[in-house]
Design an enzyme around this catalytic site. Sequence first.
Site, PDB file in Angstrom:
ATOM      1  N   HIS A 130      93.224 -19.384   8.085  1.00 24.53           N
ATOM      2  CA  HIS A 130      92.478 -20.537   7.584  1.00 24.53           C
ATOM      3  C   HIS A 130      91.698 -21.248   8.689  1.00 24.53           C
ATOM      4  O   HIS A 130      90.964 -22.196   8.385  1.00 24.53           O
ATOM      5  CB  HIS A 130      93.414 -21.527   6.888  1.00 24.53           C
ATOM      6  CG  HIS A 130      93.717 -21.160   5.474  1.00 24.53           C
ATOM      7  ND1 HIS A 130      93.074 -21.721   4.392  1.00 24.53           N
ATOM      8  CD2 HIS A 130      94.587 -20.254   4.955  1.00 24.53           C
ATOM      9  CE1 HIS A 130      93.548 -21.198   3.271  1.00 24.53           C
ATOM     10  NE2 HIS A 130      94.467 -20.302   3.586  1.00 24.53           N
ATOM     11  N   SER A 145      75.669 -32.078   2.854  1.00 26.62           N
ATOM     12  CA  SER A 145      75.348 -33.401   2.319  1.00 26.62           C
ATOM     13  C   SER A 145      75.793 -33.559   0.869  1.00 26.62           C
ATOM     14  O   SER A 145      75.748 -34.657   0.328  1.00 26.62           O
ATOM     15  CB  SER A 145      73.836 -33.636   2.405  1.00 26.62           C
ATOM     16  OG  SER A 145      73.133 -32.689   1.608  1.00 26.62           O
ATOM     17  N   ASP A 183      67.598 -31.084 -12.549  1.00 28.20           N
ATOM     18  CA  ASP A 183      67.619 -32.275 -11.690  1.00 28.20           C
ATOM     19  C   ASP A 183      67.566 -33.505 -12.583  1.00 28.20           C
ATOM     20  O   ASP A 183      66.528 -34.136 -12.761  1.00 28.20           O
ATOM     21  CB  ASP A 183      66.439 -32.238 -10.722  1.00 28.20           C
ATOM     22  CG  ASP A 183      66.419 -33.444  -9.791  1.00 28.20           C
ATOM     23  OD1 ASP A 183      67.492 -34.075  -9.624  1.00 28.20           O
ATOM     24  OD2 ASP A 183      65.342 -33.756  -9.251  1.00 28.20           O
ATOM     25  N   HIS A 199      99.050 -26.690   6.765  1.00 25.52           N
ATOM     26  CA  HIS A 199      98.082 -26.828   5.670  1.00 25.52           C
ATOM     27  C   HIS A 199      97.759 -28.279   5.317  1.00 25.52           C
ATOM     28  O   HIS A 199      97.801 -28.691   4.158  1.00 25.52           O
ATOM     29  CB  HIS A 199      98.574 -26.087   4.430  1.00 25.52           C
ATOM     30  CG  HIS A 199      98.303 -24.612   4.470  1.00 25.52           C
ATOM     31  ND1 HIS A 199      97.031 -24.101   4.584  1.00 25.52           N
ATOM     32  CD2 HIS A 199      99.136 -23.550   4.438  1.00 25.52           C
ATOM     33  CE1 HIS A 199      97.094 -22.782   4.599  1.00 25.52           C
ATOM     34  NE2 HIS A 199      98.362 -22.420   4.529  1.00 25.52           N
ATOM     35  N   HIS A 233     102.225 -17.450   7.438  1.00 30.66           N
ATOM     36  CA  HIS A 233     101.285 -16.881   6.458  1.00 30.66           C
ATOM     37  C   HIS A 233     101.814 -16.817   5.030  1.00 30.66           C
ATOM     38  O   HIS A 233     101.036 -16.711   4.095  1.00 30.66           O
ATOM     39  CB  HIS A 233     100.871 -15.488   6.927  1.00 30.66           C
ATOM     40  CG  HIS A 233      99.671 -14.910   6.241  1.00 30.66           C
ATOM     41  ND1 HIS A 233      98.526 -15.636   6.004  1.00 30.66           N
ATOM     42  CD2 HIS A 233      99.433 -13.663   5.772  1.00 30.66           C
ATOM     43  CE1 HIS A 233      97.632 -14.858   5.420  1.00 30.66           C
ATOM     44  NE2 HIS A 233      98.156 -13.670   5.253  1.00 30.66           N
ATOM     45  N   ASP A 276      65.909 -36.869  -8.365  1.00 31.58           N
ATOM     46  CA  ASP A 276      65.865 -37.299  -6.962  1.00 31.58           C
ATOM     47  C   ASP A 276      65.335 -36.212  -6.036  1.00 31.58           C
ATOM     48  O   ASP A 276      65.317 -36.377  -4.817  1.00 31.58           O
ATOM     49  CB  ASP A 276      67.258 -37.731  -6.500  1.00 31.58           C
ATOM     50  CG  ASP A 276      68.271 -36.584  -6.557  1.00 31.58           C
ATOM     51  OD1 ASP A 276      67.943 -35.527  -7.133  1.00 31.58           O
ATOM     52  OD2 ASP A 276      69.388 -36.748  -6.022  1.00 31.58           O
ATOM     53  N   HIS A 283     100.170 -14.959  13.504  1.00 34.69           N
ATOM     54  CA  HIS A 283     100.127 -15.649  12.216  1.00 34.69           C
ATOM     55  C   HIS A 283     100.490 -14.754  11.039  1.00 34.69           C
ATOM     56  O   HIS A 283     101.358 -15.098  10.232  1.00 34.69           O
ATOM     57  CB  HIS A 283      98.749 -16.252  11.971  1.00 34.69           C
ATOM     58  CG  HIS A 283      98.658 -16.964  10.648  1.00 34.69           C
ATOM     59  ND1 HIS A 283      99.282 -18.169  10.423  1.00 34.69           N
ATOM     60  CD2 HIS A 283      98.064 -16.630   9.477  1.00 34.69           C
ATOM     61  CE1 HIS A 283      99.065 -18.553   9.176  1.00 34.69           C
ATOM     62  NE2 HIS A 283      98.335 -17.628   8.580  1.00 34.69           N
ATOM     63  N   ASP A 342      97.060 -21.903  10.606  1.00 39.72           N
ATOM     64  CA  ASP A 342      96.912 -22.540   9.291  1.00 39.72           C
ATOM     65  C   ASP A 342      97.268 -24.018   9.347  1.00 39.72           C
ATOM     66  O   ASP A 342      98.110 -24.521   8.597  1.00 39.72           O
ATOM     67  CB  ASP A 342      97.753 -21.822   8.236  1.00 39.72           C
ATOM     68  CG  ASP A 342      97.057 -20.583   7.690  1.00 39.72           C
ATOM     69  OD1 ASP A 342      96.037 -20.186   8.277  1.00 39.72           O
ATOM     70  OD2 ASP A 342      97.523 -20.020   6.683  1.00 39.72           O
TER      71      ASP A 342
END
Length: 732
Positions: free
Chosen positions: A251, A657, A693, A191, A476, A697, A302, A218
């Site tokens: 994961h 982004s 907003d 992890h 797990h 932008d 797992h 994981d």
Amino acid sequence: MGSGSSANPNNCPQRLEKRRTLPDATHPAFKAAVLIQRWYRRYMARLEMRRRCTWRIFQSIEYSCEQDQIKLHNFFNYLMDHFTPRSSGERDFISRMFTEEENYRESELEKFCDYDSVEVPDSYTGPHLSFPLLPDHAAALVEAFKQKQQLHAHYVLRLLHETRKHLKQLPNINHVSTCYSEEVTVCGDLHGQLDDLFLIFYKNGLPSPEKSYVFNGDFVDRGKNSIEILIILFAFLLVYPKEVHLNRGNHEDHMVNLRYGFTKEVMQKYKGHGKKILKMIQNVFCWLPLATLIDQKVLILHGGVSDMTDLDLLENIERHKFVSVLRGKKKKKNRLMELRDMNGDSINSSMTSLSSSSATAPSMTDRMEFSQWVRKTVQEQLEKCRKLLEIESDSEDDDFTCATSVAMSKTESELSETWQTIQEEWKQIIDVLWSDPMPQEGCIVNTVRGGGCYFGPDVTEKLLQKYNLQFLIRSHECKPEGYEFCHSRKVLTIFSASNYYEIGSNRGAYVKLGPDLVPHFVQYQASKTAHTLSTRQRISRVEESAFRALREKLFAHTSDLISAFKAYDKDDTGLITLSNWATAVESVLHLGLPWRMLRPQLVCNTTNGMMEYKCWLDDLAIEKRSQEHIQSSMLEIIYRNRSNLETIFRIIDSDHSGLISFEEFQQTWKLFSSHMNLELTDDGIHDLARTIDFNKDGNIDFNEFLEAFRLIERSHSEDKTEPKPTPKSSKR
């Protein structure tokens, strides 16, 4: 001639007098020793009770969060099943955001893995890689990451590309033999905790022809160094392909990574190249093997197994098709998607006008209804084609229509069989990745985690006998000592991330197996701080962290708790008994905790066995509401669902982004409004986007996204509380 004399013992009466006898039970020293022993035993018993309660709190909250993740996925499935896109733009957006992503074609993957286009600047001072990798390269990566250096995106993409090529050649179940090495070391969940991996290598040695490793899934999420762990493991996998083996964990799934931090970590560390890296990792994850078999006797996977687990079927599954196991279970498709699957994309352009006015397709389970819909749709399209081509219907056309309908019915049957096969394969994989053992007999649905099952000793024994195995090794689950046996020592849980919940909460461990397959355990603590704490200090520190998390959970359900308390407060006195408090809290949170035992830590002020629940809830406030412009009820809702909302935001944010466009925001709110019964027009949604907003932008960040939920909820609440005009009575 000399003479000597020997001492006569009878001549030493002093020694006989000084012989001491043990005190009897009435002696004060004996009583003092017994009192100290009893006190110490009670003291240690209380500490152990506190430790176990703390452990249950952490584990219950962790599993509750995993359950929320699967509920969120099911929520999107529900939205998809009950939302009909009105345009091709809406359809494409929904398909891109919320439907199962197919594996990328080789050409598309080459675009994401265009490592040659990513130049390494002269100013770069981190580690360099050349392929094929050598042992020195992998060892250098370990040393570089110890110095907090970062591998350049060019090398990361190249490493992922080579790793994917190697994984594609591996079977679903790796077969390992102890004949080729002295022993095999099995590691559990890491992890993202890089210090644990460093400590394992320090104690046990780096992978080599004499030192084989199995890492049981994981590798990522929760910790801060998931990408570094992946890079190290992938590097050693390429250097020693016969000695290093990686299993997939629950994961290793990009949908889970959106919630638990790995996606965010990659984008923060690699920014402009983060999207390419994430897309490549997503594809690498789906090629990871599902299990490892040592000497045909020890099965390593797992999560666990179920009463339906079939290793022969598991070996033949096309594992790469399950990019996200959470997305494998999907029951319906809209009408356009069904037709696309059967007829290909060539019809889509002619079907666009039909899709905008049509309801969703009937379920595949109702074959007669589905068949009638297919025939009707095909005939409508044929009629449109005739009109466009100015061809009159004649007997040949009727024969063609009949033949087409028969073909479509056959296709429908094939699709139904294919769908059933996919569901069986999906069940096999999700059971292997998500299941947990239980002490009771049988096999039941794992409602605590929300995925996989609970399997009992009888299920384990049946599987071991069927495939002639000695025992199972799985991970797990975090264990206080780093490992734990169950099912008469036939199931071994190994967990390698120490201090998983909090510093001092648990040890990490790995297990070594020689040719005799007798497990030998090594335990460790990666945190230096944990070594300096006494047992009491360590438990107190972990306990404080656990109760802080529990209070946050309670605060997030304030409204529901008030309703539950009022059910016991018929006279509206503001008081309830402590017993009713415990019952009400469990009915709301469903954590399965011993609330009566935890009550002294959570409820301080009581009078004659009664508590003022409103004052208690006010004390739970974790933020100063006077400094917030958000209503207290809305603060609670946002706080409760913050993880879900952040996951939704990252799903919408397709380029990772940290910003979503107005168009993405608009399409998403159309989807939500259909579920929330909110009447939102396109202009209304666009105005909402412009309102939140704040920095103007043209994009929306996560905090602005939360503001949208606040505004919508407030508007919805005002509509509910606004008095409705009484209708005028009409005279007849």
